[in-house]
Scaffold this active site. Structure first.
Site, PDB file in Angstrom:
ATOM      1  N   LEU A 137       0.849  -1.195   0.000  1.00  4.46           N
ATOM      2  CA  LEU A 137       0.000   0.000   0.000  1.00  4.46           C
ATOM      3  C   LEU A 137       0.891   1.252   0.000  1.00  4.46           C
ATOM      4  CD1 LEU A 137      -2.878   1.253   0.265  1.00  4.46           C
ATOM      5  CD2 LEU A 137      -2.603   1.117   2.744  1.00  4.46           C
ATOM      6  N   GLU A 370       1.431   0.676  10.293  1.00  3.89           N
ATOM      7  CA  GLU A 370       0.003   0.425  10.533  1.00  3.89           C
ATOM      8  C   GLU A 370      -0.680   1.626  11.190  1.00  3.89           C
ATOM      9  OE1 GLU A 370      -2.107  -1.543   9.639  1.00  3.89           O
ATOM     10  OE2 GLU A 370      -1.016  -3.248   8.828  1.00  3.89           O
ATOM     11  N   PHE A 390      -7.953  15.591   9.163  1.00  2.00           N
ATOM     12  CA  PHE A 390      -7.209  15.225   7.963  1.00  2.00           C
ATOM     13  C   PHE A 390      -7.558  16.107   6.761  1.00  2.00           C
ATOM     14  CE2 PHE A 390      -7.766  11.092  10.228  1.00  2.00           C
ATOM     15  CZ  PHE A 390      -6.450  10.937  10.620  1.00  2.00           C
TER      16      PHE A 390
END
Ligand code: TGC
Ligand code: FAD
Length: 391
Positions: A137, A370, A390
């Site tokens: 990812l 993670e 965000f």
């Protein structure tokens, strides 16, 4: 089965475990005591993942252990799965990472987003350790913000062409199969299965690490890799599906961190009882006692968190924000305990003869991957205020 009893079960959590959970934990504990602990310092110093242990971990049912038996997996509950992670990380974070990636980041997406044929083809092989997987990812410029990833997937007559570079990928150089996340021409993120032997795929191991040394971390390069249609995960469409895999992995990490913390606490306590300074064991000094008490208190809180989280997961009520709370708390807790344990060990604590500094260095990674500590703070901040930091 001969296993060591630990003094860290201060709240008698043992009583809450089922027979299956205890047996699973003890089996992994014995494996780690016999096959990992005597050699881990050496593997870690050599920068080597103990690949010869993969068939053993598979044989003991650790790969994809909480996935159903119909696909060749052990089909155990989530507390038992968590206890596997705890015991593995008691040994080393790299070992737990291997099992986390194989189980939560490769087998889980195939199970959750794959076709029936993909599940029947891949899950039994991954469970037996015949196929090793990795999960791509992150990219050099897309870590905390995977929505900005640049790897592209272009549709062709009979499949897709993938181009891009993935960075910091656990198991990357060892993997036979990579789960790759890329954007299609409409900008939608999709998940693809890529065999690493295909033309255009290459992996390059990152060797200059002072953390996670007994783990393979690699860069993956995809240059016009042709992916046949049957390798596309049909239900892996949208960032949400990639994030869903992270929830599974973070759950296991929250348990694993407790194992690393226990290993450091036990080592520091034993050392403090035997080490003499000023004519007395250092365990007799109040400052050392306070540090040990703080460690045990935090471990006990961390154990209770993951135990109940496991029960919530088993009953289908666990939310990803709850997982963030446990990952954020337990990993930072373990990192602080590893640092405190290292200091109790004095000069000896800087060598790999003792485990604390190895755990401490590893946990710097675990605190970052993670979802960093900060990212989990903001996930929780958004959950409790309804306001996203965000965007
Ligand atoms: P955002 O708007 O938050 O999310 C998009 C949609 O996804 C949902 N969602 C999740 N669903 C399931 N599990 C999660 N963890 C989820 N997080 C978010 C969300 O509710 C939303 O759904 P909907 O229905 O409203 O559309 O997306 P965003 O782009 O704002 O991202 C937010 C953020 C920062 C939380 C996310 O990007 C993030 O988690 N970043 C951290 C990246 C990360 O953790 N990368 C890990 C890479 S893998 C790795 O490190 C492996 S280490 C090896 C090992 O495990 O041992
Ligand atoms: P950045 O996102 O650049 O963050 C840098 C700093 O800025 C951090 O302190 C962060 O908390 C802070 N920051 C960023 N955004 C914000 C914000 N909005 N507010 C406040 N602070 C912020 N990835 C995979 O895909 N697969 C793997 O198998 C994998 N394995 C890994 C193994 C190792 C050993 C390591 C070290 C990493 C691995 N990763 C993997 C990548 C990992 O998930 C990323 O490193 C992580 O998500 C952080 O991304 P970054 O390193 O780009 O840091």
């Amino acid at each position: 089965m001969e296993v060591t009893t630990r003094p860290t079960d201060y709240y008698a959590l043992e009583e809450l475990l089922t027979e299956e959970e205890r047996l699973t934990r003890d089996m992994v504990r014995q494996f780690v005591e016999r096959e990992v602990l005597p050699h881990i310092g050496e593997w870690w110093m050599r920068g080597e993942f103990p690949r010869h242990l993969v068939p053993r971990m598979a044989e003991l049912g650790m790969l994809g252990a909480n996935l159903p038996q119909e696909y060749g997996c052990a089909g155990i509950g989530n507390v038992a799965y968590g206890l596997i992670m705890q015991e593995l990380e008691y040994g080393d974070s790299g070992l737990r990472s291997f099992v986390s990636v194989q189980s939560a980041l490769v087998m889980y997406p195939i199970y959750a987003y794959g076709s029936e044929e993909q599940k029947r083809t891949w899950l039994p092989k991954l469970s037996r350790g015949e196929v090793i997987g990795c999960f791509g990812l992150t990219e050099t410029s897309a870590g905390s913000d995977p929505a900005s990833l640049q790897t592209r997937a272009r549709r062709t007559r009979d499949g897709w062409i993938l181009n891009g570079t993935k960075m910091w990928i656990t198991n990357g150089s060892m993997a036979d199969l990579a789960v790759i996340w890329a954007k299609d021409e409409e900008g939608e993120i999709r998940g693809f299965l890529v065999e690493t032997s295909w033309p255009g795929f290459s992996a390059h191991e990152i060797k200059n690490k002072v953390s996670m040394r007994a783990s393979d971390t690699s860069e993956l390069v995809l240059e016009d890799v042709h992916v046949p249609e049957e390798y596309v995960l049909p239900k892996a469409v949208g960032l949400k599906t990639a994030l869903g895999c992270l929830t599974q992995a973070r759950y296991g990490i929250a348990w694993g961190a407790v194992g690393a913390a226990i290993a450091c606490y036990e080592e520091a306590r034993n050392y403090a009882l035997g080490r003499i300074a000023f004519g007395k064991p250092i365990a007799s000094f109040q400052i050392i006692q306070e540090r040990l008490v703080d460690m045990l208190t935090e471990i006990t809180k961390g154990q209770l968190l993951v135990y109940h989280l496991g029960r919530l997961k088993d009953s289908g009520r666990m939310t990803y924000a709850q997982v963030s709370l446990a990952k954020r708390n337990n990993v930072r807790m373990a990192l602080n305990i590893a640092r405190a344990a290292r200091s109790i060990l004095g000069a000896y604590g800087i060598t790999v003869e003792y485990h604390a500094i190895r755990h401490m260095c590893n946990l710097e990674t675990v605190d970052t991957y993670e979802g960093t500590y900060d990212i989990h703070t903001l996930i929780l901040g958004r959950d409790i205020t309804g306001i996203s930091a965000f965007s």
